[in-house]
Design a protein around this motif. Structure first.
Motif, short mmCIF file in Angstrom:
data_model
loop_
_atom_site.label_atom_id
_atom_site.label_comp_id
_atom_site.label_asym_id
_atom_site.label_seq_id
_atom_site.Cartn_x
_atom_site.Cartn_y
_atom_site.Cartn_z
N SER A 18 -20.28 35.33 6.47
CA SER A 18 -19.76 35.37 5.22
C SER A 18 -20.71 35.52 3.91
CB SER A 18 -18.48 34.46 5.21
OG SER A 18 -19.15 33.09 4.94
N GLY A 19 -20.18 35.64 2.76
CA GLY A 19 -21.03 35.13 1.81
C GLY A 19 -21.60 33.83 1.59
N VAL A 20 -20.57 32.90 1.75
CA VAL A 20 -20.70 31.46 1.58
C VAL A 20 -21.70 31.01 2.69
CG1 VAL A 20 -18.87 30.94 0.19
CG2 VAL A 20 -18.62 30.76 2.62
N ALA A 21 -21.80 31.61 3.98
CA ALA A 21 -22.60 31.13 4.92
C ALA A 21 -23.96 31.76 4.48
CB ALA A 21 -22.07 32.16 6.34
N LEU B 249 -21.42 29.40 -12.10
CA LEU B 249 -21.71 29.79 -10.64
C LEU B 249 -20.21 29.99 -10.05
CD1 LEU B 249 -25.09 28.13 -9.43
CD2 LEU B 249 -24.74 30.01 -10.64
N TYR B 250 -20.26 30.69 -8.96
CA TYR B 250 -19.08 30.96 -8.08
C TYR B 250 -18.78 29.37 -7.53
CZ TYR B 250 -16.77 32.34 -3.69
OH TYR B 250 -15.81 32.54 -2.76
N PRO B 251 -17.61 28.98 -7.88
CA PRO B 251 -17.26 27.41 -7.44
C PRO B 251 -17.77 27.13 -6.02
CG PRO B 251 -15.69 28.51 -8.44
CD PRO B 251 -16.65 29.85 -8.26
N LEU C 18 -31.16 34.16 -6.53
CA LEU C 18 -30.18 34.84 -7.13
C LEU C 18 -28.92 35.29 -6.20
CD1 LEU C 18 -29.24 36.37 -9.92
CD2 LEU C 18 -30.75 38.08 -9.01
N ASP C 19 -27.79 34.64 -6.45
CA ASP C 19 -26.40 35.56 -5.86
C ASP C 19 -26.31 36.73 -6.53
OD1 ASP C 19 -23.94 36.43 -5.08
OD2 ASP C 19 -23.10 34.28 -4.96
N ASN C 20 -26.51 37.80 -5.95
CA ASN C 20 -26.83 39.20 -6.75
C ASN C 20 -25.37 39.91 -6.34
OD1 ASN C 20 -28.17 40.53 -8.29
ND2 ASN C 20 -29.30 41.84 -6.80
N HIS D 209 -26.08 37.73 -0.82
CA HIS D 209 -25.15 38.70 -1.08
C HIS D 209 -23.90 38.30 -0.30
CE1 HIS D 209 -27.00 42.05 -3.64
NE2 HIS D 209 -28.10 41.66 -2.87
N SER D 210 -22.73 38.41 -0.81
CA SER D 210 -21.45 38.54 -0.14
C SER D 210 -21.35 40.10 0.29
CB SER D 210 -20.19 37.97 -0.74
OG SER D 210 -18.94 38.40 -0.20
N LEU D 211 -21.33 40.29 1.32
CA LEU D 211 -21.45 41.86 1.92
C LEU D 211 -19.78 42.25 1.88
CD1 LEU D 211 -24.22 41.82 4.68
CD2 LEU D 211 -24.40 42.43 2.50
N THR D 212 -19.03 41.16 1.95
CA THR D 212 -17.59 41.43 1.77
C THR D 212 -16.99 42.13 0.62
OG1 THR D 212 -17.56 39.10 2.80
CG2 THR D 212 -15.42 40.03 2.07
N LYS D 213 -18.03 42.26 -0.27
CA LYS D 213 -17.71 43.12 -1.63
C LYS D 213 -18.03 44.38 -1.79
CE LYS D 213 -16.06 39.01 -2.85
NZ LYS D 213 -16.57 37.98 -2.17
N PHE D 214 -19.07 44.64 -2.50
CA PHE D 214 -19.67 46.03 -2.67
C PHE D 214 -19.99 46.63 -1.19
CE2 PHE D 214 -19.56 44.58 -7.05
CZ PHE D 214 -18.66 45.38 -7.56
#
Ligand SMILES: Cc1ncc(COP(=O)(O)O)c(C=O)c1O
Length: 390
Positions: free
Chosen positions: A82-85, A107-109, A180-182, A200-205
């Motif tokens: 996951s992105g948070v991982a 930032l993302y909480p 950088l969280d991109n 990156h969270s690959l869950t997104k784009f």
């Protein structure tokens, strides 16, 4: 071989080397074996290539790692579930007790929580600023030896654009690394800046269809190799099937990105004309404070549009519930459009002063624009705005 044995030792199918599949198969296997113990030991001691155990590496993951590293303009990538991982692996791998970290209220909480709560328990100290406070950053870096500055651009959901040339130069000149969280900017942006580690969270784009989770840490090989050593023991591995789905989605990444950016801009332009809306935030709009910087730094301004409803917090819930094509849901960057109502992003774990830095008022609505026909989206937004009024 009896049938009871055959079902656990299936027949081999050998594909000749000159007869390749156009899509690489999923290596949905935990283990890889060598012919003898000697070769296994040669692999363990780095004397030969190969694969052994999928928590450490797997050919499907390797293919995705190579593709993502190249997209982001670096030479190595580490995948997570996951992105948070990805954020957790990067932070745990880069920091040790006594290190000082600068992070930001915007930032993302979960990133803020990881820094303050989890890393705080292990002796990492941190300073929180606003990403708009460049002078404060300069003062902090000058006053306190700092190991890491954690950035996002655009920020979520206020869509502030960070001057990456300036901030990375500032961090470097004070001996600090940058992470950088991109995620919001996409995989193809910001590679030319002197960022040490991208997450990156690959869950997104990257996956883009709302059906698979994943994360990536991308950077120079020596940094990623070091992080991989820790990640193997922490175990946040991406499953090969999820990696394969993300590889499949990458083929349409730019088609989706371009379409979503174009529609997001149309939505932002439309919202800016509406009396029910007091402010629209989208870096692609000429009046946006981040417009010039985003034009220099980014190829496409992304799929998120944030705006303020004149009628405030309660109207925000009514507005979101009146929409028919936008689902009330978390996440972003998928093919379907989503809405987050003001009541859903109340700042957590921030003082009143820090909450004010985030610039998220009581009527702030976040939209994630999908790939639907944009005129249908505009009609839907129009009818929902008419219901809440100004
Ligand atoms: C900027 C940003 N980083 C990281 C994440 C976490 O990603 P995941 O949900 O894949 O763990 C999110 C999720 O919304 C995000 O918006």
């Amino acid at each position: 071989m009896r049938k009871r044995t055959r079902v656990t030792h299936l027949p081999d199918v050998v594909v000749p080397p000159d007869n390749r599949p156009l899509v690489a198969p999923i290596y949905q296997t935990v283990k890889f074996s060598f012919d003898d113990v000697g070769e296994t030991q040669r692999f363990w001691t780095g004397q030969r290539d190969g694969f052994y155990y999928s928590r450490e590496s797997n050919p499907t993951l390797r293919q995705l790692e190579l593709a993502l590293a190249e997209l982001q303009g670096r030479d190595a990538c580490l995948l997570t579930g996951s992105g948070v991982a990805a954020i957790a692996v990067a932070l745990l791998g880069l920091l040790k007790a006594g290190d000082h970290v600068v992070h930001f209220a915007e930032l993302y909480p979960p990133t803020r929580t990881l820094v303050r709560r989890l890393l705080g328990r292990y002796g990492v100290v941190s300073t929180m600023l606003s990403v708009s406070d460049e002078k404060g950053l300069e003062r902090t870096l000058a006053a306190t030896p700092t190991r890491l500055v954690i950035l996002e651009s655009p920020t979520n959901p206020a869509l502030k654009i960070v001057d990456l040339a300036r901030v990375t130069e500032l961090a470097r000149s004070h001996g600090a690394l940058t992470l950088l969280d991109n995620t919001l900017a996409g995989l193809h942006n910001h590679g030319e800046f002197d960022v040490d580690v991208f997450v990156h969270s690959l869950t997104k784009f990257a996956s883009g269809h709302g059906d698979v989770m994943g994360g990536a840490v991308i950077g120079r090989r020596e940094v990623i190799d070091r992080l991989r050593g820790d990640a193997i023991n922490l175990g946040p591995t991406l499953d090969p099937h999820a990696a394969w789905l993300i590889l499949r989605s990458l083929k349409t990444y730019f088609l989706r990105w371009d379409a979503q950016c174009a529609s997001a801009r149309r939505v932002a332009e439309f919202l800016a004309t509406r009396p029910e809306v007091s402010r629209v935030r989208y870096p692609g709009l000429p009046g946006d404070p981040g417009h010039a910087l985003a034009g220099r730094q980014m190829d496409g301004c992304g799929a998120i549009v944030t705006f303020d409803l004149v009628a405030g917090l309660e109207a925000g819930s009514r507005f979101a519930e009146s929409l028919e094509l936008f689902s009330i849901a978390a996440s972003l960057g998928s093919t379907e459009s989503l809405v987050v109502a003001p009541a859903m992003h109340a700042p957590r774990g921030l003082t009143a002063e820090q909450a004010a830095w985030t610039d998220i008022g009581p009527g702030a609505v976040r939209l994630s624009i999908g790939i639907e026909d944009v005129d249908d989206l505009l009609n839907d937004l129009r009818q929902a705005l008419e219901r809440v009024g100004s």
